[in-house]
Design a protein around this motif. Structure first.
Motif, PDB file in Angstrom:
ATOM      1  N   PHE A  62       2.207  -6.892   1.769  1.00  0.00           N
ATOM      2  CA  PHE A  62       3.515  -7.367   2.216  1.00  0.00           C
ATOM      3  C   PHE A  62       3.754  -8.731   1.608  1.00  0.00           C
ATOM      4  O   PHE A  62       2.993  -9.665   1.800  1.00  0.00           O
ATOM      5  N   ASP A  63       4.802  -8.818   0.825  1.00  0.00           N
ATOM      6  CA  ASP A  63       5.202 -10.076   0.209  1.00  0.00           C
ATOM      7  C   ASP A  63       6.684 -10.211   0.540  1.00  0.00           C
ATOM      8  O   ASP A  63       7.520  -9.577  -0.096  1.00  0.00           O
ATOM      9  N   SER A  64       6.978 -10.972   1.543  1.00  0.00           N
ATOM     10  CA  SER A  64       8.314 -11.026   2.134  1.00  0.00           C
ATOM     11  C   SER A  64       9.395 -11.083   1.061  1.00  0.00           C
ATOM     12  O   SER A  64       9.285 -11.840   0.108  1.00  0.00           O
ATOM     13  N   PRO A  65      10.392 -10.256   1.128  1.00  0.00           N
ATOM     14  CA  PRO A  65      10.775  -9.356   2.216  1.00  0.00           C
ATOM     15  C   PRO A  65      10.396  -7.888   1.966  1.00  0.00           C
ATOM     16  O   PRO A  65      10.894  -7.012   2.643  1.00  0.00           O
ATOM     17  N   THR A  66       9.533  -7.610   0.995  1.00  0.00           N
ATOM     18  CA  THR A  66       9.244  -6.212   0.668  1.00  0.00           C
ATOM     19  C   THR A  66       7.743  -5.920   0.667  1.00  0.00           C
ATOM     20  O   THR A  66       6.910  -6.821   0.636  1.00  0.00           O
ATOM     21  N   TYR A  67       7.466  -4.625   0.669  1.00  0.00           N
ATOM     22  CA  TYR A  67       6.086  -4.150   0.537  1.00  0.00           C
ATOM     23  C   TYR A  67       5.871  -3.790  -0.922  1.00  0.00           C
ATOM     24  O   TYR A  67       6.707  -3.146  -1.538  1.00  0.00           O
ATOM     25  N   ALA A 123       6.962   2.257  -0.011  1.00  0.00           N
ATOM     26  CA  ALA A 123       5.661   1.827  -0.535  1.00  0.00           C
ATOM     27  C   ALA A 123       4.581   2.877  -0.246  1.00  0.00           C
ATOM     28  O   ALA A 123       3.731   3.141  -1.096  1.00  0.00           O
ATOM     29  N   GLN A 124       4.632   3.478   0.923  1.00  0.00           N
ATOM     30  CA  GLN A 124       3.665   4.527   1.251  1.00  0.00           C
ATOM     31  C   GLN A 124       3.809   5.714   0.299  1.00  0.00           C
ATOM     32  O   GLN A 124       2.811   6.255  -0.174  1.00  0.00           O
ATOM     33  N   ARG A 125       5.045   6.116   0.018  1.00  0.00           N
ATOM     34  CA  ARG A 125       5.271   7.240  -0.903  1.00  0.00           C
ATOM     35  C   ARG A 125       4.750   6.899  -2.300  1.00  0.00           C
ATOM     36  O   ARG A 125       4.101   7.711  -2.954  1.00  0.00           O
ATOM     37  N   ILE A 126       5.041   5.692  -2.754  1.00  0.00           N
ATOM     38  CA  ILE A 126       4.566   5.267  -4.081  1.00  0.00           C
ATOM     39  C   ILE A 126       3.043   5.278  -4.115  1.00  0.00           C
ATOM     40  O   ILE A 126       2.431   5.785  -5.053  1.00  0.00           O
ATOM     41  N   LYS A 127       2.421   4.739  -3.068  1.00  0.00           N
ATOM     42  CA  LYS A 127       0.959   4.677  -3.006  1.00  0.00           C
ATOM     43  C   LYS A 127       0.354   6.085  -3.021  1.00  0.00           C
ATOM     44  O   LYS A 127      -0.644   6.333  -3.708  1.00  0.00           O
ATOM     45  N   GLN A 163       1.135  -4.062 -10.451  1.00  0.00           N
ATOM     46  CA  GLN A 163       2.111  -3.709  -9.419  1.00  0.00           C
ATOM     47  C   GLN A 163       2.963  -2.560  -9.950  1.00  0.00           C
ATOM     48  O   GLN A 163       3.557  -2.671 -11.020  1.00  0.00           O
ATOM     49  N   VAL A 164       3.001  -1.455  -9.209  1.00  0.00           N
ATOM     50  CA  VAL A 164       3.726  -0.273  -9.691  1.00  0.00           C
ATOM     51  C   VAL A 164       5.047  -0.042  -8.974  1.00  0.00           C
ATOM     52  O   VAL A 164       5.859   0.752  -9.434  1.00  0.00           O
ATOM     53  N   GLY A 165       5.275  -0.679  -7.856  1.00  0.00           N
ATOM     54  CA  GLY A 165       6.531  -0.480  -7.156  1.00  0.00           C
ATOM     55  C   GLY A 165       6.601  -1.315  -5.903  1.00  0.00           C
ATOM     56  O   GLY A 165       5.623  -1.924  -5.477  1.00  0.00           O
ATOM     57  N   PHE A 166       7.798  -1.324  -5.307  1.00  0.00           N
ATOM     58  CA  PHE A 166       7.998  -2.083  -4.081  1.00  0.00           C
ATOM     59  C   PHE A 166       9.204  -1.530  -3.336  1.00  0.00           C
ATOM     60  O   PHE A 166       9.967  -0.725  -3.869  1.00  0.00           O
TER      61      PHE A 166
END
Length: 133
Positions: free
Chosen positions: A92-97, A72-76, A63-66
Motif C-alpha cells: 500500500f502506497d497511498s492512495p493505491t495498492y 491489485a489482488q487480480r493482478i497479483k 512494479q507490474v500494476g496498481f
C-alpha cells in the motif's frame, strides 16, 4: 392387557438399552486433548535475525500494476500464474495498492527479469532500492 404391558416393558428396555449404547459410543469416542508445542528458544533468535536482515537490505523490484485492493489482488493472481518463480507482494502506497515482484540484489538480475516481465506487462516499472540513511 397383560400382553400389552409385556410389550411396553420390552420396548422400554430396548429403548433404554439403545440410549445407553448410543451414549457410551458417543462418550467413548469423544476425545479431549491438550497440545503443547515445545521449540528451541534459538528459533526466535533466528527469526529476529532473518527479519532484521530483510529490513536492512534493499532490493530491486518490478512494479507490474496498481489500483484498488481488488484490482491489485487480480493482478497479483495473474502474475503468480505468469511468473510463479518470482516473489510477489501487494504494497500500500497511498492512495493505491501496488503489485511488486522480485527481490533482486543486483541491477543486472533485475533488468534481465524486467525485460521478461515487460513482454507480458508492458506498463511494468523497474524500481531501484531506496538509499539507506
Amino acid at each position: 392387557m397383560k400382553r400389552k404391558t409385556y410389550y411396553n416393558h420390552i420396548k422400554m428396555k430396548s429403548l433404554i438399552t439403545i440410549v445407553i449404547i448410543t451414549l457410551s459410543i458417543t462418550l467413548g469416542q469423544a476425545q479431549q486433548g491438550k497440545i503443547s508445542i515445545e521449540q528451541d528458544d534459538r528459533i526466535e533468535d533466528l527469526l529476529d535475525i532473518y527479519k532484521s536482515s530483510n529490513e536492512n537490505h534493499e532490493y530491486y523490484r518490478i512494479q507490474v500494476g496498481f489500483g484498488s485492493y481488488a484490482q491489485a489482488q487480480r493482478i497479483k493472481e495473474n502474475v503468480e500464474i505468469d511468473f510463479p518463480d518470482l516473489f510477489s507482494k501487494i504494497d500500500f502506497d497511498s492512495p493505491t495498492y501496488r503489485v511488486r515482484l522480485g527481490r533482486f540484489k543486483t541491477k543486472l538480475q533485475a533488468e534481465r527479469k524486467f525485460n521478461e516481465v515487460r513482454v507480458k506487462y508492458p506498463d511494468a516499472m523497474l524500481l531501484k532500492p531506496k538509499k539507506s540513511t
